[in-house]
Design a protein around this motif. Structure first.
Motif, PDB file in Angstrom:
ATOM      1  N   VAL A 237      51.341  -2.587   2.329  1.00  0.00           N
ATOM      2  CA  VAL A 237      50.141  -2.740   1.506  1.00  0.00           C
ATOM      3  C   VAL A 237      49.025  -3.417   2.287  1.00  0.00           C
ATOM      4  O   VAL A 237      47.848  -3.047   2.175  1.00  0.00           O
ATOM      5  N   ASN A 238      49.376  -4.402   3.107  1.00  0.00           N
ATOM      6  CA  ASN A 238      48.379  -5.142   3.881  1.00  0.00           C
ATOM      7  C   ASN A 238      48.068  -4.492   5.230  1.00  0.00           C
ATOM      8  O   ASN A 238      47.405  -5.104   6.073  1.00  0.00           O
ATOM      9  N   LEU A 239      48.549  -3.260   5.442  1.00  0.00           N
ATOM     10  CA  LEU A 239      48.250  -2.464   6.640  1.00  0.00           C
ATOM     11  C   LEU A 239      48.709  -3.134   7.927  1.00  0.00           C
ATOM     12  O   LEU A 239      48.136  -2.916   8.994  1.00  0.00           O
ATOM     13  N   LEU A 240      49.766  -3.924   7.832  1.00  0.00           N
ATOM     14  CA  LEU A 240      50.295  -4.585   9.016  1.00  0.00           C
ATOM     15  C   LEU A 240      51.240  -3.678   9.794  1.00  0.00           C
ATOM     16  O   LEU A 240      51.675  -4.016  10.898  1.00  0.00           O
ATOM     17  N   GLU A 241      51.584  -2.555   9.212  1.00  0.00           N
ATOM     18  CA  GLU A 241      52.402  -1.544   9.888  1.00  0.00           C
ATOM     19  C   GLU A 241      52.052  -0.198   9.268  1.00  0.00           C
ATOM     20  O   GLU A 241      51.359  -0.127   8.245  1.00  0.00           O
ATOM     21  N   ALA A 242      52.502   0.857   9.891  1.00  0.00           N
ATOM     22  CA  ALA A 242      52.185   2.199   9.406  1.00  0.00           C
ATOM     23  C   ALA A 242      52.734   2.409   8.000  1.00  0.00           C
ATOM     24  O   ALA A 242      53.779   1.851   7.638  1.00  0.00           O
TER      25      ALA A 242
ATOM     26  N   LEU B 254      42.420  -7.297   3.170  1.00  0.00           N
ATOM     27  CA  LEU B 254      43.867  -7.259   3.379  1.00  0.00           C
ATOM     28  C   LEU B 254      44.290  -7.969   4.658  1.00  0.00           C
ATOM     29  O   LEU B 254      43.471  -8.352   5.486  1.00  0.00           O
ATOM     30  N   GLY B 255      45.600  -8.093   4.812  1.00  0.00           N
ATOM     31  CA  GLY B 255      46.169  -8.832   5.933  1.00  0.00           C
ATOM     32  C   GLY B 255      45.733  -8.320   7.290  1.00  0.00           C
ATOM     33  O   GLY B 255      45.533  -9.108   8.217  1.00  0.00           O
ATOM     34  N   LEU B 256      45.602  -7.007   7.461  1.00  0.00           N
ATOM     35  CA  LEU B 256      45.148  -6.455   8.738  1.00  0.00           C
ATOM     36  C   LEU B 256      43.823  -7.077   9.145  1.00  0.00           C
ATOM     37  O   LEU B 256      43.666  -7.596  10.263  1.00  0.00           O
ATOM     38  N   MET B 257      42.852  -7.039   8.252  1.00  0.00           N
ATOM     39  CA  MET B 257      41.540  -7.601   8.530  1.00  0.00           C
ATOM     40  C   MET B 257      41.615  -9.111   8.731  1.00  0.00           C
ATOM     41  O   MET B 257      41.012  -9.662   9.664  1.00  0.00           O
ATOM     42  N   CYS B 258      42.345  -9.780   7.856  1.00  0.00           N
ATOM     43  CA  CYS B 258      42.407 -11.248   7.905  1.00  0.00           C
ATOM     44  C   CYS B 258      42.995 -11.741   9.225  1.00  0.00           C
ATOM     45  O   CYS B 258      42.511 -12.734   9.797  1.00  0.00           O
ATOM     46  N   ASN B 259      44.001 -11.059   9.720  1.00  0.00           N
ATOM     47  CA  ASN B 259      44.605 -11.474  10.986  1.00  0.00           C
ATOM     48  C   ASN B 259      43.691 -11.195  12.169  1.00  0.00           C
ATOM     49  O   ASN B 259      43.657 -11.973  13.134  1.00  0.00           O
ATOM     50  N   LEU B 260      42.937 -10.110  12.118  1.00  0.00           N
ATOM     51  CA  LEU B 260      41.958  -9.849  13.167  1.00  0.00           C
ATOM     52  C   LEU B 260      40.897 -10.947  13.203  1.00  0.00           C
ATOM     53  O   LEU B 260      40.505 -11.431  14.274  1.00  0.00           O
TER      54      LEU B 260
ATOM     55  N   GLU C 211      53.819 -15.280   7.865  1.00  0.00           N
ATOM     56  CA  GLU C 211      52.484 -15.876   7.993  1.00  0.00           C
ATOM     57  C   GLU C 211      51.394 -14.825   8.170  1.00  0.00           C
ATOM     58  O   GLU C 211      50.202 -15.091   7.948  1.00  0.00           O
ATOM     59  N   ALA C 212      51.778 -13.597   8.547  1.00  0.00           N
ATOM     60  CA  ALA C 212      50.790 -12.529   8.727  1.00  0.00           C
ATOM     61  C   ALA C 212      50.455 -11.826   7.412  1.00  0.00           C
ATOM     62  O   ALA C 212      49.474 -11.090   7.341  1.00  0.00           O
ATOM     63  N   ILE C 213      51.274 -12.044   6.385  1.00  0.00           N
ATOM     64  CA  ILE C 213      51.065 -11.373   5.102  1.00  0.00           C
ATOM     65  C   ILE C 213      50.195 -12.274   4.229  1.00  0.00           C
ATOM     66  O   ILE C 213      50.686 -13.174   3.543  1.00  0.00           O
ATOM     67  N   TRP C 214      48.894 -12.060   4.293  1.00  0.00           N
ATOM     68  CA  TRP C 214      47.973 -12.833   3.468  1.00  0.00           C
ATOM     69  C   TRP C 214      46.684 -12.055   3.298  1.00  0.00           C
ATOM     70  O   TRP C 214      46.430 -11.084   3.999  1.00  0.00           O
ATOM     71  N   SER C 215      45.882 -12.466   2.350  1.00  0.00           N
ATOM     72  CA  SER C 215      44.620 -11.774   2.089  1.00  0.00           C
ATOM     73  C   SER C 215      43.579 -12.795   1.656  1.00  0.00           C
ATOM     74  O   SER C 215      43.889 -13.952   1.367  1.00  0.00           O
ATOM     75  N   LEU C 216      42.332 -12.351   1.631  1.00  0.00           N
ATOM     76  CA  LEU C 216      41.227 -13.176   1.161  1.00  0.00           C
ATOM     77  C   LEU C 216      40.765 -12.656  -0.199  1.00  0.00           C
ATOM     78  O   LEU C 216      40.693 -11.440  -0.430  1.00  0.00           O
TER      79      LEU C 216
ATOM     80  N   ASN D 168      39.904   6.437  -0.321  1.00  0.00           N
ATOM     81  CA  ASN D 168      39.608   6.067  -1.702  1.00  0.00           C
ATOM     82  C   ASN D 168      39.492   4.544  -1.814  1.00  0.00           C
ATOM     83  O   ASN D 168      40.441   3.820  -1.509  1.00  0.00           O
ATOM     84  N   PRO D 169      38.336   4.013  -2.252  1.00  0.00           N
ATOM     85  CA  PRO D 169      38.197   2.553  -2.347  1.00  0.00           C
ATOM     86  C   PRO D 169      39.142   1.919  -3.346  1.00  0.00           C
ATOM     87  O   PRO D 169      39.319   0.691  -3.329  1.00  0.00           O
ATOM     88  N   LEU D 170      39.750   2.716  -4.185  1.00  0.00           N
ATOM     89  CA  LEU D 170      40.739   2.189  -5.117  1.00  0.00           C
ATOM     90  C   LEU D 170      41.864   1.460  -4.389  1.00  0.00           C
ATOM     91  O   LEU D 170      42.439   0.497  -4.903  1.00  0.00           O
ATOM     92  N   TYR D 171      42.176   1.880  -3.153  1.00  0.00           N
ATOM     93  CA  TYR D 171      43.281   1.281  -2.404  1.00  0.00           C
ATOM     94  C   TYR D 171      42.849   0.062  -1.585  1.00  0.00           C
ATOM     95  O   TYR D 171      43.693  -0.616  -0.994  1.00  0.00           O
ATOM     96  N   GLY D 172      41.562  -0.211  -1.511  1.00  0.00           N
ATOM     97  CA  GLY D 172      41.081  -1.426  -0.866  1.00  0.00           C
ATOM     98  C   GLY D 172      41.274  -1.476   0.637  1.00  0.00           C
ATOM     99  O   GLY D 172      41.358  -2.563   1.215  1.00  0.00           O
ATOM    100  N   ARG D 173      41.293  -0.321   1.305  1.00  0.00           N
ATOM    101  CA  ARG D 173      41.612  -0.299   2.733  1.00  0.00           C
ATOM    102  C   ARG D 173      40.382  -0.239   3.639  1.00  0.00           C
ATOM    103  O   ARG D 173      40.489  -0.420   4.854  1.00  0.00           O
TER     104      ARG D 173
END
Length: 490
Positions: free
Chosen positions: A441-446, A64-70, A111-116, A336-341
């Motif tokens: 969804v991309n965990l960029l905010e609470a 998700l975006g959180l990881m990708c931006n890090l 630009e921060a909303i992206w995923s791999l 839950n891995p269903l949410y991909g977090r």
């Protein structure tokens, strides 16, 4: 920051912690019970690597975006290596349904909303090669840890290293000592038991999501394109009695997951059969287009259970119970891995630990500060995931008992359902609302932060005034009823 660090577990969270700490000058040793990945490409890792220490290795992952931006901020050359291995970038515009994509205009923050998009078999071996190239990091494979070395004469106990299992002693000695020990051994961590034996108390929240999910991997035929995103029928959804999702990957690979409640015995038996798994997927409008091109099935269906939300704190009455010890990733907080977090929260957790250790050398202050950071940054994600699990359990049990899932038997429930329908309709048709939802969804905010936005609340209110009947179609997923599905697979 010249401390010697021992990290148990060379998975994604463990390697992220090694990178974050080495970046700050620490010498890190990673200890892993599994062998290293085999030489070759992602397919070699996917099909041939005996990755017993990560039971979810062959199940789909969401990056998700959180990881990708890090990664983009700290390790841009790692991203380049991931692209070279076949990972694909999915930008914000590509996530939009056609009706919104046509009138999209970029705004700051998009630009921060992206995923791999990739299998873990691309991500983990590429990350490992990157980690191995760092001078201050050593990786030791094929080592099983059998206990802790502690100074239990002091309270709280001081963790000083780990014991090596007897059959590994000849190569590595009977113990490995370090200034700091980090548990990154994942969902099956033995550290809670070892610490309890040494006298360290632990607070734990542990709830069963009451589901099992099954995965099957496919590869698109040459020349067959992926179905377009954002159409009328979405590739992920919840029919009440069954949850499903498509995970596009690398190099023409994709995976489909089917999630079922424990009580769905007949469907659970059916999804283990490849032909019935495919029949189930073809009966769901959101999944059918992915199988229309007759893709090659590269695995049979296979499942994973013991899906839980787990949160561990090594505290008692607010005081640390073990010093010079930290747990990161699934070993400390598991959703839950269903949410991909999980990958995103694991990498963020590693960064939070590195920031904490850089601020103070006092062991007690480090333990307290890391817990505060974890609660502030990851606590809301854990609580939101737990609430989603509880809601999923209610829906599944209602389906098993043939109850009407959308029936409003009270004013409060009527209002909640009306709000949910309005939010779903607004996110399908209003770019501002969808932008906020995708940030969540991309965990960029609470979780739910976007609902505090005044404009978003106004838009959802206006959609609410349209009435549930008009809005409900955006939330409800089309697919066979439970009775129709059972008839299909029997």
């Amino acid at each position: 920051m010249n401390e010697r660090v021992l990290i148990v577990g060379c998975g994604i969270a463990g390697m992220a912690a090694a990178l974050a700490l080495a970046r700050r000058g620490m010498a890190v040793t990673l200890v892993e019970r599994d062998p290293p990945p085999p030489p070759g490409d992602a397919d070699a890792a996917f099909f041939d690597w005996p990755r017993q220490g990560a039971l979810q290795f062959r199940h789909p992952h969401a990056f998700l975006g959180l990881m990708c931006n890090l990664l983009a901020d700290h390790y841009p050359d790692l991203l380049d290596a991931l692209y070279a291995a076949g990972a694909r970038r999915l930008d914000f515009k590509a996530m939009l349904p056609p009706n919104l994509a046509r009138r999209y205009r970029p705004k700051p923050g998009d630009e921060a909303i992206w995923s791999l998009l990739a299998r873990r078999a691309v991500f983990e071996p590429t990350l490992r090669r990157y980690v191995q190239a760092v001078d201050d990091i050593e990786i030791i494979n094929n080592v099983t840890i059998d206990g802790l070395i502690t100074d239990s004469a002091t309270q709280p106990i001081q963790v000083q290293g780990v014991k090596v299992r007897r059959d590994c002693v000849a190569a590595h000695g009977p113990e490995l000592r370090a200034d700091l020990v980090i548990d990154a051994s994942g969902r099956t961590s033995k550290f809670p038991r070892w610490l309890a034996t040494s006298g360290a108390a632990m607070e734990e929240e542990n709830e069963d999501a009451e589901i099992v999910y099954y995965t099957r991997h496919y590869r698109r035929r040459p020349g067959v394109e992926e179905p377009p995103r954002g159409g009328k029928h979405r590739g992920n959804g919840d029919l009440g009695y069954i949850k499903y999702g498509v995970f596009p990957g690398d190099n023409r690979h994709f995976a489909i997951i089917v999630c079922l409640h424990y009580g769905e015995a007949r469907l659970r038996a059916a999804v283990k059969d490849g032909a019935k798994f495919d029949a189930i997927c073809r009966s769901i409008p959101g999944l059918a287009p992915w199988l229309a091109g007759n893709p090659e099935a590269t695995t049979p269906p296979f499942g994973i259970g013991d899906i839980r939300g787990v949160r561990r704190r090594y505290l008692k009455d607010g005081e640390p119970q073990a010093l010079n010890f930290f747990a990161v990733g699934d070993a400390a907080l598991r959703t839950n891995p269903l949410y991909g977090r999980g990958c995103s929260t694991g990498i963020l957790h590693a960064e939070l630990l590195a920031e904490t250790l850089a601020e103070t050398a006092d062991p007690r202050q480090r333990a307290l500060a890391f817990e505060r950071r974890t609660e502030a940054e990851l606590g809301p994600i854990f609580k939101a995931s737990r609430a989603e699990d509880r809601n999923g359990i209610r829906r599944s049990k209602a389906a098993l008992e043939d109850q009407l899932l959308d029936e409003a038997d009270s004013t409060a429930k009527r209002l909640r359902l009306a709000f949910g329908d309005a939010l779903a309709a607004a996110s399908r048709n209003n770019l501002h609302v969808l932008r906020g939802l995708l940030r969540t969804v991309n965990l960029l905010e609470a979780p739910g932060q976007f609902l505090k936005d005044r404009r978003t609340r106004l838009i959802i209110t206006l959609y609410t005034l349209r009435g549930r009947r008009r809005n409900a179609g955006a939330r409800r997923q089309q697919g066979p009823s439970r009775e129709e599905m059972l008839a299909l697979v029997d």
